[in-house]
Write a protein that holds these residues in place. Structure first.
Motif, short mmCIF file in Angstrom:
data_model
loop_
_atom_site.label_atom_id
_atom_site.label_comp_id
_atom_site.label_asym_id
_atom_site.label_seq_id
_atom_site.Cartn_x
_atom_site.Cartn_y
_atom_site.Cartn_z
N ALA A 71 -2.99 4.21 -1.73
CA ALA A 71 -4.04 3.23 -1.47
C ALA A 71 -3.51 1.89 -1.98
CB ALA A 71 -5.33 3.64 -2.18
N LEU A 72 -4.29 0.86 -1.87
CA LEU A 72 -3.81 -0.47 -2.24
C LEU A 72 -3.33 -0.54 -3.68
CD1 LEU A 72 -6.41 -2.69 -0.39
CD2 LEU A 72 -4.09 -2.14 0.30
N GLY A 73 -4.06 0.06 -4.61
CA GLY A 73 -3.65 0.01 -6.02
C GLY A 73 -2.31 0.69 -6.25
N LEU A 74 -2.11 1.84 -5.64
CA LEU A 74 -0.85 2.56 -5.79
C LEU A 74 0.29 1.77 -5.16
CD1 LEU A 74 0.78 5.02 -6.66
CD2 LEU A 74 0.10 6.11 -4.51
N PHE A 75 0.08 1.23 -3.97
CA PHE A 75 1.13 0.46 -3.31
C PHE A 75 1.46 -0.81 -4.10
CE2 PHE A 75 -0.54 2.46 0.81
CZ PHE A 75 0.28 3.56 0.66
N ALA A 76 0.47 -1.47 -4.65
CA ALA A 76 0.71 -2.67 -5.46
C ALA A 76 1.50 -2.32 -6.72
CB ALA A 76 -0.60 -3.35 -5.83
N ALA A 77 1.17 -1.20 -7.36
CA ALA A 77 1.90 -0.77 -8.55
C ALA A 77 3.35 -0.43 -8.21
CB ALA A 77 1.20 0.41 -9.20
N LEU A 78 3.56 0.24 -7.08
CA LEU A 78 4.93 0.55 -6.66
C LEU A 78 5.73 -0.73 -6.42
CD1 LEU A 78 4.26 3.53 -4.25
CD2 LEU A 78 5.66 3.61 -6.32
N ALA A 79 5.13 -1.69 -5.74
CA ALA A 79 5.82 -2.96 -5.48
C ALA A 79 6.14 -3.69 -6.78
CB ALA A 79 4.96 -3.85 -4.56
N ALA A 80 5.19 -3.70 -7.71
CA ALA A 80 5.44 -4.36 -9.00
C ALA A 80 6.57 -3.66 -9.74
CB ALA A 80 4.16 -4.35 -9.84
N ARG A 81 6.57 -2.34 -9.72
CA ARG A 81 7.62 -1.58 -10.41
C ARG A 81 8.98 -1.85 -9.79
NH1 ARG A 81 8.22 2.05 -14.73
NH2 ARG A 81 9.73 3.64 -14.21
N TRP A 82 9.05 -1.83 -8.46
CA TRP A 82 10.32 -2.04 -7.78
C TRP A 82 10.84 -3.45 -7.95
CZ3 TRP A 82 8.33 0.89 -2.94
CH2 TRP A 82 8.43 2.27 -3.17
N SER A 83 9.97 -4.40 -8.26
CA SER A 83 10.42 -5.77 -8.47
C SER A 83 10.62 -6.10 -9.95
CB SER A 83 9.45 -6.76 -7.82
OG SER A 83 8.18 -6.68 -8.43
N GLY A 84 10.63 -5.06 -10.79
CA GLY A 84 10.94 -5.27 -12.20
C GLY A 84 9.75 -5.36 -13.13
N GLY A 85 8.54 -5.21 -12.61
CA GLY A 85 7.34 -5.29 -13.44
C GLY A 85 7.06 -3.99 -14.18
N ASN A 86 6.02 -4.00 -14.97
CA ASN A 86 5.61 -2.82 -15.73
C ASN A 86 4.12 -2.56 -15.45
OD1 ASN A 86 5.70 -0.69 -17.48
ND2 ASN A 86 5.40 -1.95 -19.29
N PRO A 87 3.79 -2.08 -14.24
CA PRO A 87 2.39 -1.89 -13.88
C PRO A 87 1.76 -0.68 -14.55
CG PRO A 87 3.76 -0.99 -12.18
CD PRO A 87 4.68 -1.64 -13.19
N ALA A 88 0.46 -0.63 -14.54
CA ALA A 88 -0.28 0.53 -15.01
C ALA A 88 -1.43 0.79 -14.06
CB ALA A 88 -0.82 0.30 -16.41
N ILE A 89 -1.64 2.04 -13.71
CA ILE A 89 -2.75 2.44 -12.87
C ILE A 89 -3.86 2.92 -13.79
CG2 ILE A 89 -3.51 4.08 -11.10
CD1 ILE A 89 -0.59 4.07 -10.09
N LEU A 90 -5.09 2.49 -13.55
CA LEU A 90 -6.20 2.82 -14.43
C LEU A 90 -7.27 3.67 -13.79
CD1 LEU A 90 -6.63 -0.75 -15.95
CD2 LEU A 90 -5.33 1.17 -16.89
N ALA A 91 -7.17 3.93 -12.50
CA ALA A 91 -8.22 4.65 -11.78
C ALA A 91 -8.29 6.11 -12.21
CB ALA A 91 -7.96 4.57 -10.29
N PRO A 92 -9.50 6.68 -12.22
CA PRO A 92 -9.62 8.11 -12.56
C PRO A 92 -9.10 9.00 -11.43
CG PRO A 92 -11.74 7.23 -11.92
CD PRO A 92 -10.79 6.07 -11.95
N LEU A 93 -8.62 10.16 -11.81
CA LEU A 93 -8.15 11.15 -10.84
C LEU A 93 -9.25 12.16 -10.57
CD1 LEU A 93 -4.53 11.94 -12.00
CD2 LEU A 93 -5.24 10.78 -9.92
N GLY A 94 -9.43 12.51 -9.32
CA GLY A 94 -10.38 13.55 -8.97
C GLY A 94 -9.81 14.93 -9.26
N ALA A 95 -10.66 15.92 -9.23
CA ALA A 95 -10.26 17.29 -9.56
C ALA A 95 -9.28 17.86 -8.55
CB ALA A 95 -11.51 18.16 -9.63
N ASP A 96 -9.20 17.30 -7.35
CA ASP A 96 -8.34 17.84 -6.30
C ASP A 96 -7.10 17.00 -6.04
OD1 ASP A 96 -9.72 15.69 -5.27
OD2 ASP A 96 -10.09 16.62 -3.32
N ALA A 97 -6.63 16.26 -7.03
CA ALA A 97 -5.44 15.41 -6.86
C ALA A 97 -4.24 16.27 -6.48
CB ALA A 97 -5.16 14.63 -8.13
N PRO A 98 -3.64 16.04 -5.31
CA PRO A 98 -2.51 16.86 -4.88
C PRO A 98 -1.22 16.48 -5.61
CG PRO A 98 -3.01 15.21 -3.22
CD PRO A 98 -4.06 15.09 -4.28
#
Length: 71
Positions: free
Chosen positions: A8-35
């Motif tokens: 989703a947008l948050g995950l893609f933004a974190a990946l882009a930040a990481r690949w460009s040298g940043g140190n992102p953090a994801i804060l969203a909760p995970l549902g019980a069925d996270a694959p």
């Protein structure tokens, strides 16, 4: 035909930040069925899934469907 994508947008933004040298953090909760593929994507974005809050509900999913008849 049904296709499923991980992300989703948050995950893609974190990946882009990481690949460009940043140190992102994801804060969203995970549902019980996270694959496993989602957990792997979160790890590759620089966040440990075990550190995220959990909830006893399914993940929130947006579904877009197209059919051959109506586009």
């Amino acid at each position: 035909m049904v296709r499923a994508w991980i992300g989703a947008l948050g995950l893609f933004a974190a990946l882009a930040a990481r690949w460009s040298g940043g140190n992102p953090a994801i804060l969203a909760p995970l549902g019980a069925d996270a694959p496993p593929a989602l957990l792997a994507a979160i790890r590759s974005a620089g966040t440990d899934p075990a550190a995220l809050p959990r909830r006893d509900l399914p993940l929130v999913r947006n579904v877009v469907r197209y059919d051959d008849a109506d586009g």
